[in-house]
Write a protein that holds these residues in place. Structure first.
Motif, short mmCIF file in Angstrom:
data_model
loop_
_atom_site.label_atom_id
_atom_site.label_comp_id
_atom_site.label_asym_id
_atom_site.label_seq_id
_atom_site.Cartn_x
_atom_site.Cartn_y
_atom_site.Cartn_z
N VAL A 105 39.82 61.18 1.11
CA VAL A 105 38.85 62.24 0.82
C VAL A 105 39.49 63.61 1.08
CG1 VAL A 105 36.53 63.14 1.29
CG2 VAL A 105 36.99 60.68 1.52
N GLY A 106 39.27 64.54 0.15
CA GLY A 106 39.76 65.90 0.30
C GLY A 106 38.61 66.89 0.23
N LEU A 107 38.89 68.11 0.66
CA LEU A 107 37.86 69.17 0.69
C LEU A 107 38.47 70.47 0.22
CD1 LEU A 107 35.02 70.23 1.63
CD2 LEU A 107 36.12 70.71 3.84
N ILE A 108 37.80 71.13 -0.73
CA ILE A 108 38.23 72.46 -1.19
C ILE A 108 36.96 73.30 -1.34
CG2 ILE A 108 39.52 73.77 -2.90
CD1 ILE A 108 40.77 71.17 -3.86
N THR A 109 36.84 74.33 -0.50
CA THR A 109 35.63 75.15 -0.55
C THR A 109 35.91 76.64 -0.67
OG1 THR A 109 35.53 75.41 1.86
CG2 THR A 109 34.38 73.51 0.90
N GLY A 110 37.18 77.04 -0.72
CA GLY A 110 37.48 78.45 -0.65
C GLY A 110 37.80 78.86 0.77
N ASP A 111 37.05 78.32 1.73
CA ASP A 111 37.35 78.54 3.15
C ASP A 111 38.41 77.55 3.65
OD1 ASP A 111 35.61 80.61 3.43
OD2 ASP A 111 33.97 79.39 4.20
N ARG A 112 38.32 76.33 3.15
CA ARG A 112 39.17 75.26 3.67
C ARG A 112 39.75 74.46 2.52
NH1 ARG A 112 35.56 71.65 7.36
NH2 ARG A 112 37.55 70.74 7.91
N THR A 113 40.98 74.01 2.71
CA THR A 113 41.62 73.11 1.77
C THR A 113 42.23 71.98 2.58
OG1 THR A 113 42.11 74.88 0.21
CG2 THR A 113 43.37 72.84 -0.02
N VAL A 114 41.70 70.80 2.40
CA VAL A 114 42.14 69.62 3.14
C VAL A 114 42.45 68.51 2.14
CG1 VAL A 114 41.55 67.91 4.90
CG2 VAL A 114 40.64 70.24 5.08
N ASN A 115 43.68 68.03 2.14
CA ASN A 115 44.08 66.88 1.33
C ASN A 115 43.69 67.06 -0.15
OD1 ASN A 115 45.19 64.39 0.78
ND2 ASN A 115 43.46 63.20 1.59
#
Length: 906
Positions: A105-115
């Protein structure tokens, strides 16, 4: 869904050869029995169709999304899960990571970028929009992009194997500011990718379904009408005795509660403490502490209390503390202290002072707290965690909390159903708030309480409870970034076809169909009038009627002259009926081309004298000089009538001039209605035809504008881009390449400032402060300006203002809405924070809520992230500014901080 172990359905499903293995594995993992609407949606996904699911809050829509993710993982493709809010994305990322494993699972929100290369990506809708525009480029473009052209959107390469896209809170496509993003995502998602659109409140759901099918491909509409936990709508009525509030059902046996209607009819203004005993029982808004205590005693907590304004939330908490409300046990208070201590441990002393940690914790320990954008992110996270654990009994929240943050509540209180602007909630907004009541598997029913209000009658509350959703509103609009991205990979005609696939254009087509129907009816009416006119022309003229018309025309002209000659204060009488009595003139005006005299009759009534209403001539008998001559003033008519009564006018006789004007015979004045073949009838017929022809012309113009509205807007944006030099011979100039990457309300202006070098040569703190000039401030409530941080920034601010004026002038010249003017409102706090100051020093005496400053810092960091994708001298300080901004209270709520920017700098 229900516990599968209590039902043999799982064995029957497992034994059916038609059930795919991925479904069996998925159902085994969740160990539940799907509801009929969930099975319906799963069948559609297995058949290769997209789905639009409309089901009440808490019904289990997310189960369908999870199944789409499972299918994508099994097929080896990428699944993207979108939400409208970063908080929801963070929550979904945690949920999926716990179930599927963080490596998947990855996360991209503008604040955070994970995997970002994970098989399942959780993103905000804006992030997916940017990724999809990058995907539109040809493979050759993507493989050979030079480093100087900037890096693509994070996660864009993963979309090459895209298999499913989940659009949660799909009704957000109506949002005025951000709704267009949802339409762009639908339009740009490849047709082979399954769309999973989820919402509890989609207006015109059939129209939206038809649009999805037309634009994206076969889509199944899945509607669930029944809530798993029924709602009990209540009306809370207080009294001046401070007795317990009454909770009355809004509806009884399907009809509005007559008892509540009777109470509502007893509205009066408060008259202080000297009220009679019976007046003390009249309805008043229940006090918040009284209603909360009533809810607690009746086991109706935990509750979410929607107040619809940040200041209202804070005032509600203060009221409860002032009343000494205590809703928690000692054990719960100990747990709250531990939760607060653990969460606030990373914060410095200055940050703790800035967020008023002591006062905020005191409210938490009493069992009440606010939840709104004015709080620091870490505070909101603690409130959500305490509520989820049952420690917090009442959360006073703005409507943002209704967008899916998982806070289980037994009761929802909707404070006034009226915004601070005076605008009443619509049925969809009310349903969204009410839907948070009732916890599946815990509560038999959820309770929705609306307190009595002197501003909203009971029948309006009943209309909201039983109301229908309003018509769908498309927020789609063509932006410079959109136009440039479409022209980068396609022809102008292809770009026009793309924007005409929007929901806005589909709604315009429906409106055009109505206009065409109206147009056809008016055209038929005009044809019928043409036939009547032709028959009138063929008829023999009547000499008597012609003479009568000629006489009537001369008489009317003479009366026009007489009426135009009177003046305010004149006492006149109609010589054709002297017994009617005199009247005093108030005003002389022209209405529909005829003179009209406003007058007061001796009876005190207002009358109008026109050539059509007079039987004789208007004879002036006297003149009155009334003091303070104000015809519209209250009581003036009575004064005029009294003055008339004091006049000695004698018997009102016939006109001294004798006969009626123009020698008209009184016996034929006013003239009887002539036959249809008369000249007067012909004139009236011609007037009707002219009016109808004008209406037809307006309808035809409106029809053309409606059908070509989106295309016209695109053409105007393209002309603007050519005018500003971002497009040259339909090819993107270097400045156009910059603007196309700026998905921002001020993207065009910001791109021009970059090209002009306004942001070059600034150290990180100053660059962050300058970037804050362009961030949206519509939700800050107009904070006072904190000024310009440095003299150098003040000089560059003047340059920005000059560029803004030039851009706005060209936008207006092309018929477009001008770009919002930049604002330096929070430039000083942002500069201080980026320079390393503590949060309390950064906020200083600005008068801005800490949460607003933190959100502004996050928005600036996100904008700077976009700037790092654009070539220029600003890129290195922009990366450094992002690192400087994302620290302390700004990121304290995040579970993981991945600093790609810092690694790049090293």
């Amino acid at each position: 869904m229900s516990d599968r172990r209590s039902d043999p359905l799982s064995e029957r499903l497992a034994g059916r050869l038609s059930v795919p293995s991925v479904r069996r594995a998925f159902l085994d993992e969740f160990d539940v029995r799907p509801d009929p609407f969930q099975l319906h949606a799963m069948d559609a996904l297995d058949d290769g169709r997209s789905v639009l699911v409309m089901a009440p809050t808490g019904a289990g829509k997310t189960f369908v999304a999870d199944y789409a993710v499972a299918r994508s993982l099994a097929a080896g493709t990428t699944a993207v899960y979108t939400t409208p809010l970063k908080a929801l994305s963070n929550q979904k990322y945690r949920d999926l990571s716990a179930r599927l494993g963080q490596d998947r699972v990855g996360l991209i929100t503008g604040d955070r970028t994970v995997n970002p290369g994970a098989a399942v990506l959780v993103v905000t809708t804006e992030v997916l929009r940017a990724m999809l525009y990058e995907l539109r480029g040809t493979p050759y473009e993507q493989e050979t992009a030079a480093p100087s052209e900037g890096r693509p959107a994070a996660g864009a390469p993963a979309l090459a194997r895209l298999g499913a896209v989940v659009l949660d809170e799909f009704h957000y496509l109506q949002d005025t500011e951000r709704g267009a993003v949802w339409e762009e995502v639908v339009i740009n998602t490849p047709a082979h990718v399954a769309l999973v659109c989820l919402s509890a409140t989609i207006p015109d759901v059939t129209l939206v379904h038809d649009w999805l099918t037309q634009v994206h491909g076969p889509t199944e509409l899945v509607v669930a009408d029944q809530r798993p936990v029924k709602l009990n709508h209540l009306y809370a009525v207080g009294n001046l005795r401070r007795a317990a509030p009454m909770l009355l059902p809004v509806y009884v046996d399907g009809r509005l509660n007559t008892a509540a209607e009777l109470l509502d009819g007893a509205r009066r203004d408060a008259r202080g403490e000297g009220l009679r005993a019976r007046d003390r029982d009249r309805p008043v808004p229940p006090s918040r502490p009284d209603l909360i205590e009533h809810l607690r005693v009746n086991d109706l907590v935990p509750a979410i209390w929607f107040v619809l304004s940040r200041s209202g939330c804070d005032e509600a908490v203060a009221d409860c503390l002032a009343d000494g409300l205590q809703l928690t046990t000692e054990g719960e208070r100990v747990r709250i202290r531990a939760l607060v201590g653990e969460s606030l441990a990373p914060l410095s002393g200055g940050e703790l002072r800035a967020i008023d940690a002591a006062g905020w914790q005191q409210a938490l320990e009493s069992g009440v707290a606010a939840h709104h954008g004015g709080l620091a992110p870490v505070q909101r996270e603690v409130v959500e965690a305490a509520f989820a654990e049952g420690l917090l009994k009442v959360a006073f929240a703005t409507e943002t909390l209704a967008l899916g943050v998982n806070l289980p509540a037994r009761t929802v209180v909707i404070d006034r159903v009226l915004r601070a602007s005076g605008e009443l909630l619509d049925a969809g907004e009310f349903a969204q708030l009410a839907g948070r009541a009732g916890r599946r598997g815990i509560d038999v029913a959820g309770h929705v309480v609306v307190p009595w209000s002197p501003h909203v009658p009971f029948h309006r509350v009943g209309a909201l409870v039983g109301g229908h959703l309003a018509a769908i509103r498309s927020a789609f609009r063509v932006t410079p970034a959109m136009a440039l991205n479409l022209l980068r990979t396609g022809t102008p005609d292809e770009a026009r076809a793309t924007v005409e696939s929007s929901l806005r254009h589909r709604c315009a087509q429906d409106q055009a169909a109505i206009l065409r129907s109206d147009l056809a009816a008016r055209q038929a009416e005009l044809a019928e009038l043409a036939e009547l006119a032709e028959l009138a022309e063929q008829a023999e003229p009547d000499p008597l009627v012609a003479a009568r018309d000629e006489t009537a025309t001369a008489r009317r002209a003479s009366l026009e002259v007489d009426l135009a000659g009177v003046r305010p204060g004149d006492v006149v009488v109609d010589t054709g009926r002297p017994s009617y009595g005199p009247a005093v003139v108030l005003a002389v005006s022209t209405k529909r081309g005829a003179t009209c005299v406003e007058a007061i009759h001796t009876s005190g009534r207002r009358i109008q004298l026109t050539p059509s209403s007079l039987r004789g001539r208007p004879a002036v008998l006297a003149h009155l000089d009334l003091p303070d001559w104000e015809p519209t003033q209250r009581g003036h008519a009575k004064r005029a009538a009294d003055a008339l009564a004091l006049l000695d006018l004698g018997p009102a006789g016939a006109d001294p001039a004798g006969a009626d004007p123009a020698g008209a015979d009184p016996a034929i004045a006013p003239s009887p209605r002539p036959p249809a073949k008369s000249a007067a009838a012909g004139r009236r017929l011609a007037e009707r035809r002219n009016r109808l022809a004008a209406t037809l012309e307006s309808l035809e113009t409106l029809l053309v504008e409606t059908t070509a509205e989106v295309r016209t807007e695109l053409d105007r944006v393209i002309r603007l881009l050519h005018r500003r030099g971002h497009l040259v011979n339909w090819t993107l100039a270097p400045s156009g390449q910059a603007v196309r990457r700026l998905f921002h309300p001020s993207g065009l202006l910001l791109g021009e400032c970059l090209v002009a070098g306004v942001l070059d040569g600034l150290e990180p703190a100053s660059l962050a402060s300058a970037a804050s000039w362009f961030t949206a401030r519509s939700r800050l409530g107009g904070p006072p300006s904190t000024g310009i941080a440095t003299p150098e920034l003040a000089r560059r601010w003047e340059t920005v203002r000059a560029i803004t004026r030039a851009v706005q002038a060209d936008e207006i010249a092309e018929g477009l809405s001008p770009t919002p003017h930049p604002e330096p409102a929070l430039g000083v706090p942002v500069h201080r924070w980026a320079a390393g100051s503590p949060l309390d020093v950064a906020v200083g005496t600005s008068g801005v809520l800490v949460g607003d400053v933190v959100r502004e810092i996050r928005q600036v960091a996100e904008l700077l992230d976009q700037l790092t994708t654009i070539p220029g001298d600003h890129r290195t300080p922009a990366r450094a500014a992002v690192v400087a901004l994302r620290r302390g209270a700004v990121v304290a709520a995040d579970e993981q901080i991945v600093s790609d920017e810092l690694a790049t700098l090293r």
